[in-house]
Design an enzyme around this catalytic site. Structure first.
Site, PDB file in Angstrom:
ATOM      1  N   LYS A  13       4.104  44.905 -19.073  1.00 45.72           N
ATOM      2  CA  LYS A  13       3.184  44.129 -20.014  1.00 45.72           C
ATOM      3  C   LYS A  13       2.544  43.452 -18.421  1.00 45.72           C
ATOM      4  O   LYS A  13       1.102  43.275 -18.737  1.00 45.72           O
ATOM      5  CB  LYS A  13       3.741  42.985 -20.166  1.00 45.72           C
ATOM      6  N   ARG A  88       8.084  33.071 -26.108  1.00 44.16           N
ATOM      7  CA  ARG A  88       9.703  33.711 -25.727  1.00 44.16           C
ATOM      8  C   ARG A  88      10.103  32.944 -27.146  1.00 44.16           C
ATOM      9  O   ARG A  88      11.271  33.214 -26.360  1.00 44.16           O
ATOM     10  CB  ARG A  88      10.328  34.115 -24.534  1.00 44.16           C
ATOM     11  N   ARG A 122      12.765  48.202  -8.117  1.00 44.93           N
ATOM     12  CA  ARG A 122      11.083  47.380  -8.149  1.00 44.93           C
ATOM     13  C   ARG A 122      12.025  46.884  -6.754  1.00 44.93           C
ATOM     14  O   ARG A 122      12.803  45.815  -6.696  1.00 44.93           O
ATOM     15  CB  ARG A 122      10.938  46.157  -9.475  1.00 44.93           C
ATOM     16  N   ARG A 151      13.954  41.101  -6.401  1.00 40.48           N
ATOM     17  CA  ARG A 151      14.469  39.755  -7.216  1.00 40.48           C
ATOM     18  C   ARG A 151      15.928  39.278  -7.102  1.00 40.48           C
ATOM     19  O   ARG A 151      17.057  40.641  -8.061  1.00 40.48           O
ATOM     20  CB  ARG A 151      13.335  39.156  -7.997  1.00 40.48           C
ATOM     21  N   ARG A 162      18.939  39.904 -19.148  1.00 39.29           N
ATOM     22  CA  ARG A 162      17.855  39.446 -19.444  1.00 39.29           C
ATOM     23  C   ARG A 162      17.188  40.221 -20.792  1.00 39.29           C
ATOM     24  O   ARG A 162      16.930  39.177 -21.945  1.00 39.29           O
ATOM     25  CB  ARG A 162      16.299  40.542 -18.946  1.00 39.29           C
TER      26      ARG A 162
END
Length: 204
Positions: A13, A88, A122, A151, A162
């Site tokens: 996204k 969300r 990432r 992260r 998640r």
């Protein structure tokens, strides 16, 4: 043109939002970026949000809605906007309906294995730049020279949590917006450019 980008974490996204923002000239509103900004500054709301984000949990609706409502009221949103990371949940979507009209909901369809590969590779920098080990194997940021880091919410156990949270809480939004006739699915497993062309053909 008011657009929502909907999809699991790592569905792409953010990459599409950057391209759409430039192409259509409308602001990209990412609640994730807003929270990370507050966290970096050590604000009260940032510290509160981080306690949820670090566990892969969703930040409470009332906090998110308050931030989004303030952002949508700004001048640059008058001609449209891209919402990424909001809503969300059904309560958030219902709150958004009271604030503004939504023209398109682009639903990014991608399998969990692809998400884990994308997010697990990432690497982030304190300056805000983000890289992926597949295209940037160096542990050093090209922009500022700092050492890159993973992260907390990009670690595999958190990614899996998640995704579970997404399926339980956010996936029902697909039905919510399908019933309103504004949901369109795109194959997010394709390349960034291919997905972008598909979205452009939808939006016109």
């Amino acid at each position: 043109m008011n657009i929502i980008l909907l999809g699991a974490p790592g569905a792409g996204k953010g990459s599409q939002a950057a391209k759409l923002k430039e192409y259509y000239g409308i602001p990209h509103i990412s609640t994730g970026d807003a929270f990370r900004s507050n966290i970096a500054r050590g604000t009260e709301i940032g510290i509160y949000a981080k306690s949820f984000m670090d566990k892969g949990q969703l930040v409470p609706d009332d906090v998110v809605v308050r931030i989004v409502a303030a952002r949508l009221a700004e001048e640059d949103c008058k001609k449209g906007f891209l919402l990424d990371g909001f809503p969300r949940s059904i309560p958030q979507a219902e709150a958004l309906e009271k604030l503004t009209k939504v023209d398109y909901v682009i639903n990014f369809v991608v399998d969990p294995a692809t998400v884990i590969a994308r997010l697990g590779g990432r690497r982030s920098c304190v300056c805000g730049e983000t890289y992926h080990v597949s295209t940037h194997p160096s542990p050093i940021c090209d922009k500022c020279g700092a050492t890159l880091f993973v992260r907390d919410d990009d670690k595999e156990e958190i990614i899996l949590n998640r995704l579970a949270v997404y399926e339980k809480t956010t996936a029902p939004l697909q039905d919510f917006y399908a019933k309103r006739g504004v949901l369109v699915n795109v194959d997010a497993a394709k390349s960034v450019d291919e997905v972008f062309e598909e979205i452009k053909s939808i939006l016109g």
